[in-house]
Design an enzyme around this catalytic site. Structure first.
Site, PDB file in Angstrom:
ATOM      1  N   GLY A  57       0.787  -1.223   0.000  1.00  0.00           N
ATOM      2  CA  GLY A  57       0.000   0.000   0.000  1.00  0.00           C
ATOM      3  C   GLY A  57       0.817   1.269   0.000  1.00  0.00           C
ATOM      4  N   GLN A 117      -9.153  22.878   8.566  1.00  0.00           N
ATOM      5  CA  GLN A 117      -8.956  22.519   9.972  1.00  0.00           C
ATOM      6  C   GLN A 117      -7.845  23.395  10.539  1.00  0.00           C
ATOM      7  OE1 GLN A 117      -8.653  18.250  10.539  1.00  0.00           O
ATOM      8  NE2 GLN A 117     -10.014  17.864   8.814  1.00  0.00           N
ATOM      9  N   HIS A 162      -9.108  28.399   2.196  1.00  0.00           N
ATOM     10  CA  HIS A 162     -10.383  28.670   2.872  1.00  0.00           C
ATOM     11  C   HIS A 162     -10.206  29.710   3.968  1.00  0.00           C
ATOM     12  CE1 HIS A 162     -14.499  27.836   4.014  1.00  0.00           C
ATOM     13  NE2 HIS A 162     -14.122  27.630   5.263  1.00  0.00           N
ATOM     14  N   LYS A 183     -25.572  31.670   7.015  1.00  0.00           N
ATOM     15  CA  LYS A 183     -25.319  30.242   7.191  1.00  0.00           C
ATOM     16  C   LYS A 183     -24.861  29.985   8.623  1.00  0.00           C
ATOM     17  CE  LYS A 183     -21.745  28.272   5.110  1.00  0.00           C
ATOM     18  NZ  LYS A 183     -20.914  27.648   4.058  1.00  0.00           N
TER      19      LYS A 183
END
Length: 282
Positions: free
Chosen positions: A34, A90, A122, A184
């Protein structure tokens, strides 16, 4: 040379053309256990510009490997371009014991970069988590380019007050129209309540703008409110079209005429490139 992460190959090619610089051929592989392997066997240059949206955990590891690979190949300067910065939302420890994930990934990326650019983060404050601080590239104005030429008395509407600057940027680039926003309120990590604004939309075209569309749930609710108020047509634009799960279906079912995004996240709706904005900053 321009070096591409596996998730940003089209944008990297566009940036190479914009800068008139060679595009290295990176290779991507996965071992049976992996683990991933990203390499740049043909790298030959003094400066490496790595273009890699970190849209997954694998993409983060791949970026770190590419940074190390070009340095190993002799690059004297490594510029890392994050068209979309994963974990960028975050930016705080929202509960006791939680990490500030944006800071954690920024620290890791900084170890292999002399300079970092990221497109429309963001929260712009995440740029300060990098060492040295990252440069925020504003590509929002590019979202006006694919819009129809003759919108009917358009309103450029953002999903909340915090994104009104984005709506204003798109409106200014388009050349005409009003701006407004929805109220919002986030009730939880997955539940958002939208309160309609007082803007008059009956018989008008509305362009709903946002920086990121992930699940499309919030945006679909906003479009439903507009439909109830007799809107003519609704177009949706966003810088980062994540559009996970059934987001595209949600928006289409809500009555969206068309969805336009950039190539920071390469999706079928990526109808405009941020390469010129990145090239200008570089």
């Amino acid at each position: 040379m321009i070096v591409s992460g596996s998730a940003s190959q089209s944008l990297a090619a566009s940036l190479a053309r914009a800068l008139d610089e060679p595009l290295a051929t990176a290779t991507y592989d996965r071992f049976p256990d992996g683990e991933t392997l990203a390499a740049v066997p043909e790298f030959d240059g003094e400066r490496a510009v790595i273009v890699a949206s970190t849209v997954s955990n694998d993409a983060h590891v791949e970026l770190l490997q590419l940074q190390d690979a070009v340095r190993e190949a002799g690059a004297e300067e490594v510029v890392t371009v994050l068209p979309y910065m994963g974990y960028g939302r975050q930016d705080d420890a929202f509960e006791a014991g939680h990490p500030i994930s944006a800071r954690a990934v920024a620290r890791a990326i900084s170890t292999g970069a002399d300079r970092v650019l990221t497109v429309n983060p963001h929260e712009r404050d995440v740029c300060e988590f990098f060492e040295p601080a990252a440069t925020a590239v504003d590509a929002a104005g590019r979202l006006a380019e694919p819009l129809p030429d003759a919108l009917e008395d358009p309103v450029f509407l953002s999903p909340d007050a915090g994104a009104i600057a984005l709506a204003e940027t798109v409106r200014d680039a388009y050349g005409t129209g009003k701006t407004d926003y929805f109220e919002k309120t986030r009730r939880s990590g997955t539940e958002v309540e939208i309160t309609p604004s007082d803007v008059e939309v009956a018989g008008r075209d509305v362009v709903v703008t946002d920086d990121i569309i992930a699940t499309g749930s919030t945006m679909s609710e906003a479009v439903a409110v507009l439909s109830e108020r007799g809107v003519e047509r609704v177009f949706v634009t966003c810088v980062h079209p994540l559009l996970v799960h059934n987001a595209y279906t949600k928006l289409s079912s809500a009555g969206v005429e068309a969805i336009y995004g950039t190539d920071t996240v390469e999706r079928p709706v990526s109808s405009v490139s941020v390469a010129p904005a990145i090239a200008e900053e570089l």
